[in-house]
Design an enzyme around this catalytic site. Structure first.
Site, mmCIF file in Angstrom:
data_model
loop_
_atom_site.group_PDB
_atom_site.id
_atom_site.type_symbol
_atom_site.label_atom_id
_atom_site.label_comp_id
_atom_site.label_asym_id
_atom_site.label_seq_id
_atom_site.Cartn_x
_atom_site.Cartn_y
_atom_site.Cartn_z
ATOM 1 N N GLN A 125 67.047 -28.025 41.896
ATOM 2 C CA GLN A 125 67.597 -27.618 43.045
ATOM 3 C C GLN A 125 66.608 -26.879 44.059
ATOM 4 O O GLN A 125 65.858 -26.261 43.642
ATOM 5 C CB GLN A 125 68.826 -26.528 42.787
ATOM 6 N N GLY A 126 66.801 -27.212 45.383
ATOM 7 C CA GLY A 126 65.843 -26.621 46.307
ATOM 8 C C GLY A 126 66.700 -26.612 47.699
ATOM 9 O O GLY A 126 67.819 -26.566 47.767
ATOM 10 N N GLY A 127 65.657 -25.907 48.666
ATOM 11 C CA GLY A 127 66.605 -25.759 50.099
ATOM 12 C C GLY A 127 67.075 -26.937 50.677
ATOM 13 O O GLY A 127 68.099 -26.806 51.437
ATOM 14 N N PHE A 128 66.457 -28.215 50.129
ATOM 15 C CA PHE A 128 67.029 -29.472 50.936
ATOM 16 C C PHE A 128 68.049 -29.860 50.363
ATOM 17 O O PHE A 128 68.960 -30.971 50.518
ATOM 18 C CB PHE A 128 65.947 -30.355 51.135
ATOM 19 N N GLY A 129 68.554 -29.342 48.939
ATOM 20 C CA GLY A 129 69.626 -30.099 48.183
ATOM 21 C C GLY A 129 69.242 -30.000 46.615
ATOM 22 O O GLY A 129 68.407 -29.116 46.297
ATOM 23 N N VAL A 139 69.218 -32.209 42.961
ATOM 24 C CA VAL A 139 68.810 -33.535 42.381
ATOM 25 C C VAL A 139 69.750 -33.545 40.688
ATOM 26 O O VAL A 139 69.605 -32.727 40.122
ATOM 27 C CB VAL A 139 67.516 -33.556 41.982
ATOM 28 N N ASP A 144 52.324 -33.681 51.206
ATOM 29 C CA ASP A 144 52.520 -32.747 50.311
ATOM 30 C C ASP A 144 52.373 -32.970 48.892
ATOM 31 O O ASP A 144 53.247 -32.999 48.031
ATOM 32 C CB ASP A 144 54.153 -32.373 50.528
#
Length: 655
Positions: free
Chosen positions: A346-350, A352, A463
């Site tokens: 999980q991250g700031g964009f959503g 997985v 990145d």
């Protein structure tokens, strides 16, 4: 030979024309009339044509398959293929978005034409097509796919060495219940043996872990192509045979009794050559309609969704035949309603999730956060970019889903997580030996080389780091997360200025982080940092101090200067048998992280240095960020910080 199966899939480049469209179309009519006659009279059934004056000149080439021995049939195939071009040469548009480049693969002939000089060496490499049979290999998958790969390699090598046709066919028996597999490879006869082999190997390099398990497929470059199927699709006897149970080439073909005994082998239904795909483009709509041609082909051409940036609509042009737009309900079902038990990260964009479609295909689902407006930009960028990028060292994007606030990307599932999961963990690091680490370094280098030089779009990843390098079941590396990737101007390889600087601290080149100067050398810098992290097991931006330094680059440089480079290497890699290769890897890595971008090698240089043990490598200078902390405390002040798949993304303003 069996009646031709018609396949009409094409690649277009559209440019606005007014009255000039009539000129180009008139020139195309002349070429359409002359090229079939020329190829009919050619002993190798290959012909090229150039007609007209710039900017309306038409460059064209046509090639008939090597087993098509009938001159008349070859000419008719090219004639009929011209009739399928949008618009056909017989219909000229005075005002339209006019196609000036097209590429058609119509078995048993290939046609390409363009307003650009595709006949010049190296031009037209971006005109690439692929088709895959929608059925997977069953039985002993590893054995069968291995034999298929062996067959393709042998067929490719045979075609390159066969003069003057540059054409070869083959067959392999897996010695299991799986049927015989037939193969074909061909280059345009004007290529040298070396150029033909390089072209075909470049196509083979696009096969990844997902496509390798299909029971049939085709790949077309403008100058070469190959195909394999679980049925005989060409005329005549195969030129080479693999498998001990098969008779030598030239022996009588095995009877159909062996094949008929398998009830699942379905007779192939011939599709008339007249089958065609029609594409209509107008000023008032940007719809692209893609039609399935034959039961063995799938082509997902486009879908429309509302663009949250304010554009009227978003159109995805999915040249990749395996790219699909999925229904939300199907994705929801595959992930068990996006359950926590399926969550991979999980991250700031959503978030997985791991998923599995009912037919058995395992997938990784990136579900973007509904509140993330910026996340949609990355979503759109990733769909438009990675759908056109295909390489064995890039994660394969299978499709996407866009429904109201839901923005979802569907990837191939890779079971071994990411590289950082192994190299920064003392226990899991022991699972990777030296040969595997070398293969990972070389695989990442090949992936970047493809992005920078060989892909249809020249791409800077922006990145690259261990958490964005995923590992498949055999620990092969695949570069992932193209949400921040950027297409660069190939005419300005040394730098393109950008006002939006994105990436991760510790991996960003100094000229990019400080001044917004972006180039292919930015990825080279990131690659150098990753190599040092792989060799040392230390994070460049970690909280642990490295000797007298806080960042890994300064520490590595000090040890290199003092000829104590062995102290940089993780204890699991210390054996003396690897000392020369280890030192070369450190040297290459330090060259990649040089302060000045001009002092860094390009990815072709890096791949060459990694491959050769005798190639002379220059000595590095003092690297960037020497004796400077690259962690959060002293990094550039970010405007925004978020995460994708556990990766830190920093968005900053250039100084």
């Amino acid at each position: 030979m069996a009646t031709v199966v018609g396949i009409v899939i094409l690649l277009f480049q559209f440019k606005p024309f007014l009255a000039a469209a009539d000129v180009f179309c008139d020139n195309l009519k002349v070429v359409a009339a002359s090229l079939p006659k020329n190829i009919s009279s050619s002993p190798v059934h290959f012909a090229t044509a150039t007609f007209g004056q710039s900017p309306d000149v038409v460059y064209a080439l046509a090639l008939c398959r090597g087993d098509l021995l009938n001159d008349t049939a070859c000419g008719e195939c090219v004639t009929n293929t011209f009739k399928l071009t949008p618009p056909p040469p017989q219909q000229c548009y005075r005002t339209a978005l006019y196609s000036v480049a097209a590429y058609f693969a119509v078995n048993p002939c290939v046609l390409a034409y363009s307003a650009d000089n595709i006949l010049a060496p190296g031009n037209g490499d971006d005109m690439f097509l692929e088709f895959w049979t929608a059925k997977n290999v069953t039985g002993d998958v590893r054995l069968i796919t291995g034999l298929i790969h062996e067959l393709l390699v042998a067929t490719v090598e045979k075609a390159a060495s066969t003069e003057p046709t540059r054409f070869a066919t083959g067959v392999v028996d897996s010695r299991t219940t799986f049927p015989l597999v037939y193969s074909l490879a061909q280059c345009t006869p004007d290529l040298s043996a070396g150029d033909c082999l390089a072209c075909l190997r470049r196509l083979l390099g696009r096969i990844n872990s997902t496509t390798s398990q299909f029971i049939g497929g085709q790949m077309y470059d403008i100058r070469c192509n190959f195909r394999y199927e679980s049925f005989s699709f060409y005329g005549g006897e195969p030129m080479l045979r693999l498998g001990p149970s098969l008779a030598p080439a030239g022996a009588p073909t095995p009877t159909n009794k062996r094949r008929i005994s398998k009830p699942w082998v379905i007779p192939i239904v011939v599709v008339p050559l007249a089958a065609a795909t029609f594409l209509c483009f107008t000023f008032y709509s940007r719809w692209v309609k893609a039609h399935h041609v034959g039961s063995t082909l799938r082509y997902s051409g486009s879908r429309r969704a509302q663009d949250m940036e304010g554009e009227k609509q978003l159109v995805w042009h999915g040249k990749n035949s395996e790219f699909s737009v999925y229904d939300y309900e199907r994705v929801q079902d595959a992930t068990n309603n996006f359950s926590d038990g399926n969550k991979l990260g999980q991250g700031g964009f959503g978030t997985v999730y791991k998923g599995q479609f009912r037919e058995g295909l395992e997938i990784a689902v990136k579900r973007l956060a509904s509140h993330s407006g910026q996340g949609f930009i990355e979503f759109k960028n990733e769909v438009q970019l990675i759908a056109k990028l295909q390489h064995t060292n890039l994660v394969r994007l299978l499709g996407c889903c866009s429904q109201e606030d839901e923005k979802i990307l569907i990837y191939e599932y890779l079971p071994n997580k990411s590289l950082d999961f192994f190299i920064f963990d003392e226990n899991k690091r022991a699972l990777l030996d030296w040969s595997q680490l070398v293969a990972i370094i070389e695989g990442v280098a090949h992936g970047l080389l493809y992005l920078h030089k060989h892909s249809r779009l020249r791409v800077i990843h922006r990145d690259l780091k261990p958490s964005n390098i995923l590992l498949d079941s055999e620990m092969n590396p695949k570069i992932s997360d193209f949400g921040l990737a950027k297409i660069f101007d190939s005419n300005k390889p040394e730098g393109n200025n950008t006002r939006r600087v994105v990436g991760t601290y510790g991996y960003m080149a100094p000229e990019y982080a400080a001044e917004g100067i972006l180039s292919i050398k930015s990825d080279v810098f990131s690659f150098g940092v990753v190599v040092l992290e792989i060799l040392s097991g230390k994070r460049n931006s970690g909280s642990k101090q490295c000797g007298d330094f806080i960042n890994l680059l300064g520490y590595a440089w000090q040890l290199w200067e003092e000829e104590r480079w062995i102290d940089l290497i993780h204890v699991s890699l210390v054996p003396e048998s690897h000392s020369t290769k280890l030192m070369r890897c450190i040297n290459i890595a330090l060259l990649c992280v040089q302060e000045n971008a001009a002092d860094r090698p390009t990815m072709p240089d890096i791949v060459g240095m990694l491959r050769s043990e005798t190639m002379i490598i220059t000595q590095p200078k003092q690297p960037a960020y020497f004796n400077v902390r690259v962690g959060n405390e002293e990094a550039l002040t970010p405007l925004e910080s978020c995460s994708i798949n556990d990766m830190i993304v920093s968005v900053t303003s250039p100084r």
